[in-house]
Design a protein around this motif. Structure first.
Motif, PDB file in Angstrom:
ATOM      1  N   UNK A 112      -4.151   5.056   0.489  1.00 23.58           N
ATOM      2  CA  UNK A 112      -5.081   5.843   0.054  1.00 23.58           C
ATOM      3  C   UNK A 112      -5.020   6.047  -1.339  1.00 23.58           C
ATOM      4  N   UNK A 113      -4.052   5.224  -1.940  1.00 27.08           N
ATOM      5  CA  UNK A 113      -3.728   5.546  -3.534  1.00 27.08           C
ATOM      6  C   UNK A 113      -4.879   5.199  -4.400  1.00 27.08           C
ATOM      7  N   UNK A 119      -5.656   8.343 -11.908  1.00 27.22           N
ATOM      8  CA  UNK A 119      -5.957   6.935 -11.474  1.00 27.22           C
ATOM      9  C   UNK A 119      -5.162   6.733 -10.065  1.00 27.22           C
ATOM     10  N   UNK A 120      -4.536   7.563  -9.515  1.00 25.69           N
ATOM     11  CA  UNK A 120      -3.625   7.678  -8.324  1.00 25.69           C
ATOM     12  C   UNK A 120      -4.579   8.822  -7.324  1.00 25.69           C
ATOM     13  N   UNK A 121      -5.476   8.138  -6.451  1.00 22.85           N
ATOM     14  CA  UNK A 121      -6.300   9.073  -5.768  1.00 22.85           C
ATOM     15  C   UNK A 121      -5.551  10.025  -4.577  1.00 22.85           C
ATOM     16  N   UNK A 122      -4.518   9.565  -4.248  1.00 22.93           N
ATOM     17  CA  UNK A 122      -3.907  10.332  -3.010  1.00 22.93           C
ATOM     18  C   UNK A 122      -2.445   9.787  -2.983  1.00 22.93           C
ATOM     19  N   UNK A 175       1.004  -1.283   0.186  1.00 27.08           N
ATOM     20  CA  UNK A 175      -0.013   0.072   0.115  1.00 27.08           C
ATOM     21  C   UNK A 175       0.962   1.332   0.141  1.00 27.08           C
ATOM     22  N   UNK A 176       2.299   0.910   0.093  1.00 27.99           N
ATOM     23  CA  UNK A 176       2.962   2.288   0.263  1.00 27.99           C
ATOM     24  C   UNK A 176       3.362   2.983  -1.090  1.00 27.99           C
ATOM     25  N   UNK A 177       3.590   4.165  -1.144  1.00 29.44           N
ATOM     26  CA  UNK A 177       3.398   5.094  -2.415  1.00 29.44           C
ATOM     27  C   UNK A 177       4.743   4.822  -2.895  1.00 29.44           C
ATOM     28  N   UNK A 178       5.100   4.251  -4.090  1.00 28.74           N
ATOM     29  CA  UNK A 178       6.414   4.178  -4.744  1.00 28.74           C
ATOM     30  C   UNK A 178       7.036   5.158  -5.262  1.00 28.74           C
TER      31      UNK A 178
END
Ligand code: IPM
Ligand code: MN
Length: 355
Positions: free
Chosen positions: A339-340, A331-334, A293-296
């Motif tokens: 929360x992406x 497509x990437x919400x946050x 779930x982490x943002x890369x």
């Protein structure tokens, strides 16, 4: 056009979510390298909390020596919940910065389109500057000590070391960076000349001396507290900011927030004459480990900085354009973990598909 050389890149996925984001950065690197026929070889190192817990080793000297031979180092994150804070950070991250003489910590603060920004009425046009943080001196050297530790008369001294050589090479890099960036042609020295009258006296004198060699660059000065204020109120005033190690550490966390969060903030530990190391600046985020779930994006942007620094500018541009397209797709919400609206791997796939 890429050169015919093959790059040797050391990969240190590290702790927590480091390995997950590094995988996505490498996915994007693979896509861009294929599209531009760039050759590279990866060698993984298992430095970090798990290795320390198993073997007691932090950063063996032999590995440090090996690391000197690479064209670049790609790092995920260092910091483990079971290991006392400081051991891994100082023993791995800071030791590499110091021993590899990565005397610049380059941290772009750039708000990309469609990235939520906490500042009212500010957008990508207003938030686009770069912090050049000195990375080997200041309060980070470990100078100082205790006297009468644990008694009522205890004294603790923590010294800020600022050498003419260290200050000058950092300022020179910043002037040259402002010239090369060619945006507002402005360099702001961030210090605290009203209180730290030795350290920042040296910084300020050297700054004005060097400025004579860069007549096209406008010079500007702000105390660190005011810098924080202006970063929130008028971030558009900044082009390149140069500062010492601790102030740079602090203002770049604020910078990360105004560019959309730790999920998208990348940095480079640069030795212009040696081997540089690139990392997402967010840390190991233990509570999100293994959850996909982490943002890369921060790690992907770190790979972009790596490409740019080794001279693969068109590949670097390709990565940045793909990141921007991915964000523009909506497509990437946050930017926040969990929360992406997409998983870590899906964000990596999306960016790679847009290369
Ligand atoms: C950073 C980090 C490090 C620093 C820590 C982990 C030692 O906060 O890269 O900004 O203070 O430099
Ligand atoms: Mn920091």
């Amino acid at each position: 056009m890429s050169s015919s050389k093959s790059y040797k890149i050391a990969v240190i996925p590290g702790d927590g979510t480091g390995p997950e984001v590094v995988n996505e950065g490498l996915k994007v690197l693979k896509a861009v390298a294929a599209s531009q026929s760039i050759k590279y070889e990866l060698v993984h190192y298992d430095l970090g909390g798990e290795r320390y817990k198993k073997t007691g080793e932090i950063l063996p000297d032999s590995i440090l020596e090996e690391l000197r031979k690479y064209n670049a180092i790609y790092l995920g994150a260092i910091g483990h919940p079971d290991v006392k804070p400081g051991i891994l950070e100082k023993g791995i991250l800071l030791r590499m910065r110091f021993e590899l003489d990565q005397y610049i910590n380059l941290r772009p603060v750039k708000l990309y389109p469609n990235v939520p920004c906490p500042l009212k009425d500010k957008g990508p046009k207003e938030i686009d500057f770069v912090v050049v943080r000195e990375n080997t001196e200041g309060l980070y050297t470990g100078g100082g000590g205790f006297l009468k530790k644990g008694t009522a008369d205890e004294v603790a001294i923590q010294e800020s070391i600022n050498t003419r050589k260290g200050v000058e090479r950092c300022l020179r890099y910043a002037f040259q960076y402002a010239v090369k960036r060619h945006k507002a042609n402005k360099l702001t020295l961030c210090g605290k000349t009203n209180v730290l009258t030795y350290a920042f006296d040296l910084w300020e004198r050297t700054f004005h001396e060097l400025a004579k060699e860069y007549p096209k660059i406008k010079t500007d000065y702000a105390n660190v507290d005011a810098t924080c204020m202006w970063m929130v109120k008028n971030p558009e005033w900044f082009d390149v900011i140069v500062t010492d190690n601790l102030f740079g550490d602090i203002i770049t966390d604020l910078g990360a927030m105004i560019q959309g969060g730790m999920g998208i903030a990348a940095g480079g530990n640069i030795n212009p004459q040696g081997v540089s190391m690139f990392e997402p600046i967010g840390g190991s985020a233990p509570k999100y480990t293994g959850m996909n779930v982490i943002n890369p994006l921060a790690a992907i942007c770190a790979a972009q900085m790596l490409l740019e620094t080794v001279g693969e500018t068109s590949a670097a541009e390709g990565v940045e354009k793909a990141v921007i397209s991915a964000l523009e797709s909506g497509k990437i919400k946050s930017m926040g973990a969990g929360k992406m609206g997409l998983s870590t791997q899906e964000v990596g796939d999306l960016v790679a598909s847009l290369i």
